[in-house]
Design an enzyme around this catalytic site. Structure first.
Site, PDB file in Angstrom:
ATOM      1  N   SER A   1       9.456   5.477  34.839  1.00 18.35           N
ATOM      2  CA  SER A   1       8.901   6.122  36.007  1.00 18.35           C
ATOM      3  C   SER A   1       8.834   5.226  37.234  1.00 18.35           C
ATOM      4  CB  SER A   1       7.504   6.646  35.679  1.00 18.35           C
ATOM      5  OG  SER A   1       6.594   5.600  35.404  1.00 18.35           O
TER       6      SER A   1
ATOM      7  N   SER B   1       8.469   2.522  31.254  1.00 22.82           N
ATOM      8  CA  SER B   1       8.613   2.756  32.691  1.00 22.82           C
ATOM      9  C   SER B   1       8.816   1.520  33.547  1.00 22.82           C
ATOM     10  CB  SER B   1       7.398   3.538  33.216  1.00 22.82           C
ATOM     11  OG  SER B   1       7.406   4.839  32.692  1.00 22.82           O
TER      12      SER B   1
ATOM     13  N   LYS C   1       3.383   0.802  43.312  1.00 19.72           N
ATOM     14  CA  LYS C   1       3.778   2.105  42.756  1.00 19.72           C
ATOM     15  C   LYS C   1       2.688   3.144  43.027  1.00 19.72           C
ATOM     16  CE  LYS C   1       5.226   4.034  38.258  1.00 19.72           C
ATOM     17  NZ  LYS C   1       5.479   3.674  36.842  1.00 19.72           N
TER      18      LYS C   1
END
Length: 469
Positions: free
Chosen positions: A156, A180, A81
């Site tokens: 996210s 997230s 990520k």
């Protein structure tokens, strides 16, 4: 079986080196010599190219992927990520407020992730600084949900979830500061476990915050991949203050006492489809011999506003210290959500000591809810993945925050308290095919129990597969 419009569903499953393997299955095939690590990386890159035009999930590609030589997932292709440093790739945090530069070293958790033997193909997209529960932007293309590209992939860790759900890679890195990992897992029909605070190696910023909310992990299509990740990560580093997880390989048959909620402790009601997903899960658990009963959690009624204030404080701090990310950082170029959160905090900054005190006390009420129980079952979100645009940063801030608080009503408590929590796909989906997740939370250090119940549900009713839709 629910039918899907081919114009709004996308996946990359095909007859290649990856096949329909999860990460454990692919690693086993590589270990046995049936598939080569280079072949797996090549075919994963092809799969990513096949879906990226529609999903917009990738932030950066690694020019020369480094192949893992040992560990649980040796040779398994994956992504990191883009809020976590990976040496040689820029870390952009999903923000247009600065020009990212290539990282000189791996972040602490990236080192732990790499210790499992994965092959990193690149970095996945996230909303600016991970503040949003959807991966959308003011001007750039949003990350789209492979089950229905008209809808959000969550946030996210939306880029990671989209790639895994679409079959481009078996697993991908995710992290969770308010939901997230679990939110995109629920939106995309995946397994997403937020570990106990301190379970995995903390990243540098964790030590600088008055209340550390963030935990790292992965999103996966199978429970065994998530279990294998925790076991593999533990061989690299284990927190001696927590009981070891070890390798959980399936349901234990242990009978559990589970409490459940349909609406959030803060009073947000879940929609009909979500309520049905939870009640069907309750019925399944009872049929399998577990004791399930409704419970209440008496958290401070100011919890939501306090969490919003702390959320705003994080945006304020990022705006104040952004030049450490890039010398051209300009907080005025942060998106409207980040600017709105900052403005919220500036209105409330005098309340900071009380906010922190009340948030820290949440663990008392939360612990009380677990008396006599092993786990707590709730929705992940108050409603399924919304259409693209519903939570975009282009929505006026007052409306946007109202919508977000009516959507993300269950996940933040575990971040504040530090307890582990897992999202698993339910058997129910919406009329247009969007998955609905349910969430189990436990006491600190109870990852084995969470994996146990997740394995139990998966064994009883295998999770829906996008390639079968």
């Amino acid at each position: 079986m629910t039918t899907f419009d081919e114009k709004t569903r996308v996946h990359a499953f095909r007859d290649d080196a990856l096949g329909e393997h999860d990460a454990v299955g692919l690693a086993d095939a590589i270990r046995r010599g049936e598939v080569g690590a280079h072949e797996a990386a090549r075919d994963a890159a092809e799969r990513v190219r096949a879906v990226e035009e529609r999903l917009h999930a990738v932030q950066a590609h690694a020019e020369t992927p480094a192949h893992g030589t040992g560990g649980t997932f040796a040779g398994v292709p994956t992504f990191v990520k883009d809020n976590t440093d990976y040496r040689g790739l820029p870390t952009g945090h999903g923000s247009a407020a600065f020009t990212p530069r290539a990282a000189r070293r791996h972040a602490p958790f990236a080192g732990q992730f790499l210790s499992t033997g994965v092959t990193v193909l690149g970095k996945t997209r996230l909303p600016e600084f991970g503040f949003s529960p959807t991966t959308e932007y003011e001007t750039a293309e949003p990350v789209r949900n492979p089950w229905n590209t008209d809808h959000s992939a969550g946030g996210s860790s939306g880029g990671s979830a989209a790639l895994v759900a679409a079959g481009a890679v078996p697993i991908a890195h995710a992290n969770d500061g308010g939901g997230s990992i679990r939110i995109p897992a629920a939106c995309c029909g995946l397994v997403g476990l937020k570990p106990t605070r301190g379970r995995v190696v903390p990243n540098d910023q964790s030590h600088r915050l008055p209340l550390d909310l963030v935990a790292d992990g992965i999103v996966s299509r199978s429970v065994r991949d998530t279990a294998a990740f925790l076991a593999g990560a533990e061989t690299y580093w284990r927190n001696p203050k927590l009981p070891p997880v070890g390798l959980v390989e399936g349901p234990s048959g242990r009978r559990l006492r589970i409490g459940f909620l349909l609406d959030s402790p803060s009073g947000v009601a879940s929609d009909a489809a979500t309520r049905e997903a939870v009640t069907e899960t309750v019925a399944t658990l009872e049929r399998l011999g577990h004791t399930v009963e409704p419970v209440e959690i008496a958290i401070d009624p100011r919890f939501t506003e306090d969490f919003l204030t702390y959320w705003g404080m994080l945006s304020f701090l990022l705006g104040a210290t952004g030049r450490t990310l890039g010398t051209d950082f300009d907080r005025h170029r942060m998106d409207a959500l980040s600017r709105g959160l900052r403005a919220t905090y500036l209105e409330r900054w005098r309340s900071t000591p009380g906010v922190l005190r009340r948030l820290r006390r949440t663990k008392v009420a939360y612990a009380a809810a677990f008396r006599g129980l092993d786990l707590l079952l709730t929705p992940v979100l108050a409603h399924p993945a919304p259409p693209i645009g519903h939570l975009a940063p282009t929505v006026p801030y007052p409306t946007l925050i109202e919508r977000m608080l009516a959507y993300v009503a269950f996940t933040p408590i575990d971040n504040v308290v530090g307890t582990p929590s897992i999202s698993v796909p339910s058997t129910r989906s919406t009329d247009n095919g969007r998955p609905i997740g349910v969430m189990f939370s436990g006491r600190p250090g109870s990852e084995r129990t969470l994996l146990d119940v997740a394995f139990t549900l998966e064994a009883d009713s295998p999770f829906r597969r996008i390639q079968d839709a």
